[in-house]
Design a protein around this motif. Sequence first.
Motif, short mmCIF file in Angstrom:
data_model
loop_
_atom_site.label_atom_id
_atom_site.label_comp_id
_atom_site.label_asym_id
_atom_site.label_seq_id
_atom_site.Cartn_x
_atom_site.Cartn_y
_atom_site.Cartn_z
N VAL A 118 1.27 -1.57 -0.11
CA VAL A 118 0.05 -0.12 -0.14
C VAL A 118 1.05 1.43 0.26
N GLY A 119 0.39 2.15 -1.01
CA GLY A 119 1.68 3.57 -0.96
C GLY A 119 2.27 3.60 -1.83
N GLN A 148 -6.43 -1.73 -1.34
CA GLN A 148 -5.28 -0.13 -2.55
C GLN A 148 -6.41 0.51 -3.29
N ILE A 149 -7.42 0.63 -3.28
CA ILE A 149 -8.50 1.35 -3.92
C ILE A 149 -8.07 3.06 -3.31
N ASP A 150 -8.03 2.69 -2.02
CA ASP A 150 -7.73 4.48 -1.74
C ASP A 150 -6.92 5.02 -2.77
N ASP A 151 -5.68 3.89 -2.81
CA ASP A 151 -4.19 4.46 -2.93
C ASP A 151 -4.70 5.22 -4.44
N VAL A 152 -5.30 4.14 -4.86
CA VAL A 152 -5.68 4.81 -6.62
C VAL A 152 -6.74 5.92 -6.72
N THR A 153 -7.86 5.91 -5.63
CA THR A 153 -8.29 7.55 -5.36
C THR A 153 -7.30 8.86 -5.72
N ALA A 154 -6.33 8.40 -4.41
CA ALA A 154 -5.31 9.10 -4.35
C ALA A 154 -4.40 9.74 -5.40
N LEU A 155 -4.35 8.33 -6.43
CA LEU A 155 -3.12 8.40 -7.92
C LEU A 155 -3.94 9.38 -8.58
N ALA A 156 -5.68 9.35 -8.21
CA ALA A 156 -6.56 10.47 -9.17
C ALA A 156 -6.76 11.91 -9.41
N ASP A 157 -6.36 11.69 -7.89
CA ASP A 157 -6.75 12.76 -7.28
C ASP A 157 -5.32 13.52 -7.41
N ALA A 158 -3.82 12.94 -7.76
CA ALA A 158 -2.42 14.02 -8.08
C ALA A 158 -3.04 14.12 -9.59
N THR A 159 -3.30 13.33 -10.67
CA THR A 159 -3.07 13.70 -11.62
C THR A 159 -4.23 13.80 -11.99
N GLY A 161 -5.44 14.92 -15.24
CA GLY A 161 -5.10 14.58 -16.05
C GLY A 161 -4.93 13.27 -17.03
N LEU A 162 -5.07 12.38 -15.93
CA LEU A 162 -4.59 11.09 -16.02
C LEU A 162 -6.22 10.07 -16.29
N ARG A 163 -6.46 9.59 -17.09
CA ARG A 163 -7.63 8.18 -17.37
C ARG A 163 -7.27 7.39 -16.77
N ILE A 164 -7.89 7.11 -15.83
CA ILE A 164 -7.66 6.00 -14.95
C ILE A 164 -8.77 4.46 -14.82
N VAL A 165 -8.66 3.25 -15.06
CA VAL A 165 -9.10 2.34 -15.14
C VAL A 165 -9.25 1.15 -14.05
N LEU A 166 -10.11 1.18 -13.16
CA LEU A 166 -10.02 0.30 -12.55
C LEU A 166 -10.26 -1.09 -12.75
N ASP A 167 -9.13 -1.46 -13.09
CA ASP A 167 -9.56 -3.11 -13.16
C ASP A 167 -10.41 -4.13 -12.05
N HIS A 168 -10.89 -5.21 -12.62
CA HIS A 168 -11.60 -6.34 -11.95
C HIS A 168 -12.87 -5.71 -10.56
N LEU A 169 -12.38 -4.20 -10.44
CA LEU A 169 -13.65 -4.09 -9.08
C LEU A 169 -13.13 -3.67 -8.67
N TRP A 183 -15.18 -2.29 0.86
CA TRP A 183 -15.52 -2.23 -0.37
C TRP A 183 -16.09 -1.24 -1.02
N ARG A 184 -16.69 -1.30 -0.63
CA ARG A 184 -18.40 -0.06 -1.43
C ARG A 184 -17.91 1.22 -1.09
N SER A 185 -17.31 1.49 0.25
CA SER A 185 -17.16 2.95 0.61
C SER A 185 -15.79 2.97 -0.27
N SER A 186 -14.82 2.85 -0.50
CA SER A 186 -13.92 2.79 -1.35
C SER A 186 -13.69 3.36 -2.91
N LEU A 187 -15.27 1.81 -3.61
CA LEU A 187 -15.21 2.53 -4.43
C LEU A 187 -16.20 3.57 -4.65
N VAL A 188 -16.94 4.13 -4.16
CA VAL A 188 -17.93 5.13 -4.17
C VAL A 188 -17.35 6.03 -4.13
N ASP A 189 -15.83 5.81 -3.42
CA ASP A 189 -15.05 7.34 -3.17
C ASP A 189 -14.08 7.96 -4.07
#
Length: 284
Positions: A118-119, A148-159, A161-169, A183-189
């Motif tokens: 994580v991170g 690790q979904i929250d890490d993807v959220t942080a990455l989306a905030d940091a970039t 202009g980047l199109r991010i596709v979350l694989d496999h839900l 999981w729902r809470s992280s996915l909704v965020d």
Amino acid sequence: MTIIDAHLHVWDTARLDYAWLRDEPHIDRPMGFAELAAERKPSPQHVDGLVFVQADCRPDQAIAEVEWVTSVAADGPIVGIVAFAPLEDGDAVSAHLDELKEHELVVGVRRLLQSEPVGFSASDGFRTGVRLLAQRDLTFDACVTHDQIDDVTALADATPGLRIVLDHLGKPDAAHPESLGAWRSSLVDLARRSNTTCKISGLPPQLGDGDWTPATIRPWLDTALEAFGADRLLFGSDWPASSGHTTYDRWLDAVLEWSTPLSEDERESLFSGTAVRTYGLDTP
């Protein structure tokens, strides 16, 4: 209805080295379009195009993988390639990304995060790498586990202009239904970030065995639909990585059945439109 499978792998173990397959003996052999055709039922639902996602061969073979997949693309037909790049190398990844851009089918990059701590994606090198990716108008496929979904959220905030596709839900711990809430809470965020989309793929292995039913998968798919909306979901088979837990047609038929209540436009987005928009694909 046009169907684009936005997440499929093929590999030739005689050509490239896939170390992880040694732990998966049932698929540790060449798996290409002939094998896919042999698995599918006699009158299958027609699939119009495929997005190949890098199959985690040896990192130094990443360009060779793209070249091989390009050489067999018409047999799919493959309409896009999500390739490997060592994004954590920061500025040093530029030459690799430029080489990928020379291949017209390359539409994005996946650097697996699921086995990293994580991170990992918050490092300066990785953030630099994804910014270089965005500058070249390439997407990033984020293959992570549910924690690790929250890490993807942080990455989306940091970039942004980047199109991010979350694989496999986001690989929920679907074998334990009590985990759905976290999981729902992280996915909704994550879905609140407009530069993100989510693949309806790879769920059967997360369910723990092959005895899943349409009722088993519904809570997870319903949650993704509620979070992202149909216009930000992409269907993917995850063939043949999900083999042993599903067949190609069983998963496709299950998602088709689940999506029946959706409008025609919503189903069009789920099965082709979102993939076309996200990856910039030429319509088959």
